[in-house]
Design a protein around this motif. Sequence first.
Motif, short mmCIF file in Angstrom:
data_model
loop_
_atom_site.label_atom_id
_atom_site.label_comp_id
_atom_site.label_asym_id
_atom_site.label_seq_id
_atom_site.Cartn_x
_atom_site.Cartn_y
_atom_site.Cartn_z
N CYS A 1 26.65 68.42 129.18
CA CYS A 1 27.72 69.26 128.62
C CYS A 1 28.98 68.43 128.37
O CYS A 1 29.64 68.59 127.34
CB CYS A 1 28.04 70.41 129.56
SG CYS A 1 26.67 71.57 129.69
N LYS B 1 28.59 76.59 120.64
CA LYS B 1 28.69 78.06 120.56
C LYS B 1 27.94 78.57 119.32
O LYS B 1 28.14 78.08 118.20
CB LYS B 1 30.17 78.42 120.45
CG LYS B 1 30.46 79.89 120.42
CD LYS B 1 31.98 80.08 120.42
CE LYS B 1 32.34 81.54 120.26
NZ LYS B 1 33.79 81.73 120.31
N MET C 1 23.26 76.78 131.62
CA MET C 1 24.64 76.39 131.29
C MET C 1 24.93 76.52 129.81
O MET C 1 26.00 76.99 129.41
CB MET C 1 24.89 74.96 131.79
CG MET C 1 25.03 74.94 133.31
SD MET C 1 24.83 73.33 134.06
CE MET C 1 26.30 72.52 133.57
N LEU C 2 23.98 76.13 128.97
CA LEU C 2 24.23 76.23 127.52
C LEU C 2 24.27 77.68 127.04
O LEU C 2 24.89 77.99 126.03
CB LEU C 2 23.17 75.44 126.73
CG LEU C 2 23.22 73.92 126.88
CD1 LEU C 2 22.06 73.26 126.13
CD2 LEU C 2 24.55 73.35 126.37
N SER C 3 23.60 78.57 127.78
CA SER C 3 23.62 79.98 127.35
C SER C 3 24.74 80.78 128.01
O SER C 3 25.11 81.84 127.54
CB SER C 3 22.27 80.64 127.62
OG SER C 3 21.95 80.55 128.98
N ASN C 4 25.31 80.25 129.12
CA ASN C 4 26.40 80.96 129.79
C ASN C 4 27.67 80.95 128.94
O ASN C 4 27.82 80.14 128.02
CB ASN C 4 26.71 80.29 131.14
CG ASN C 4 26.09 81.05 132.30
OD1 ASN C 4 25.50 82.10 132.12
ND2 ASN C 4 26.22 80.51 133.49
N ASP C 5 28.61 81.83 129.32
CA ASP C 5 29.90 81.88 128.63
C ASP C 5 30.81 80.79 129.21
O ASP C 5 31.82 81.08 129.84
CB ASP C 5 30.49 83.29 128.81
CG ASP C 5 31.81 83.45 128.07
OD1 ASP C 5 32.15 82.58 127.26
OD2 ASP C 5 32.51 84.44 128.34
N GLY D 1 28.98 76.10 125.92
CA GLY D 1 27.95 77.12 126.17
C GLY D 1 27.92 78.11 125.03
O GLY D 1 28.24 77.76 123.89
N ASN D 2 27.51 79.33 125.36
CA ASN D 2 27.43 80.39 124.35
C ASN D 2 26.44 80.08 123.23
O ASN D 2 26.61 80.54 122.09
CB ASN D 2 28.82 80.71 123.77
CG ASN D 2 29.70 81.40 124.79
OD1 ASN D 2 29.41 82.52 125.20
ND2 ASN D 2 30.74 80.72 125.23
#
Length: 290
Positions: A145, A156, A176-180, A184-185
């Motif tokens: 990240c 995002k 982590m990449l899908s979290n806000d 991420g996002n």
Amino acid sequence: MKLLDGKICAESLVSDISKKVVGYVGSGLRKPHMTVILIGEHAPSESYVKSKIKSCASAGFDSALLRFPENITESELLAKISSINADPATDGLIVQLPVPKHINPQNIINAIDPEKDIDGFHPTNFGRMTLGQKAFRPATAYGICKLLQFYEIPVKGKHCVVIGRSNIVGKPISIMLSNDFDIGNATVTLTHIETPRELLLDETRRADIIVVAVGIPGFVTEDMVKEGVVMIDVGINRLESGKLVGDVDFENVSKKCSWITPVPGGVGRMTVAALMINTLMAYENNFNLL
Ligand code: NAD
């Protein structure tokens, strides 16, 4: 194709950390301190530990490398961890994995004080990270990240495909990449050894970002990716020739990538940098500096 250079990024992050440490030490505090436990003789572990200790020196941290013989028992190791947990002079503790077969790695991970767990493997930190709370994030995933952030790669809204679901890389990076989070996002697909080949190809061929951590040299080939993909190669594989390669057929795949990490000099360097970030956070927590 441009390189996501882990060496340049890691040096920049560690340099920022060392400036903060100079300030803290100047105000009368002790240096941050990392302890690394290494068991037995395992050539790759020796090299990973060496780079962690070296990076501590660059960051202005103190460090201690504790070596134990291959035949240390699990209870002896747990007792050692318990004494380091209780030692206020250590901010961060790593037990270098893999541990010998007679030791259950999960018991070791669970024994480390979550406030010193700079690898981010303890269930408390993994859970907090998953819930989007403040946590020590698993170092390799966190390093990825930080690398994407350093090179200002948009995440995002992108379609990311993660190949491999290990607890230390694939699973945390997919969360982590899908979290806000700042980085991420994204919309993430997590694939693994039971993913049917056709489904894997459907996913990778339309991915904007691919993270691969399978441990198979040349696993990702040119026909698996679209033009302009961002390729994060986590794999570290030693060929019989002695050459170190990743999980991507770099020569051919790189021609289609907008960005790609080299191996070596990519994610590996970032894992160590993320450990330094986590150690500084542990130290700042200890001294209420945040
Ligand atoms: P692992 O070795 O524990 O597991 C491999 C994963 O690959 C599994 O989740 C499996 O489901 C998946 N897999 C295997 N074959 C597959 C297939 N055909 N299709 C889809 N998925 C498949 O994983 P790991 O510990 O994350 O290690 C993977 C690689 O990353 C290794 O080369 C390791 O050395 C490297 N690594 C590098 C760093 C670093 O800092 N650069 C850190 C950790 C691991």
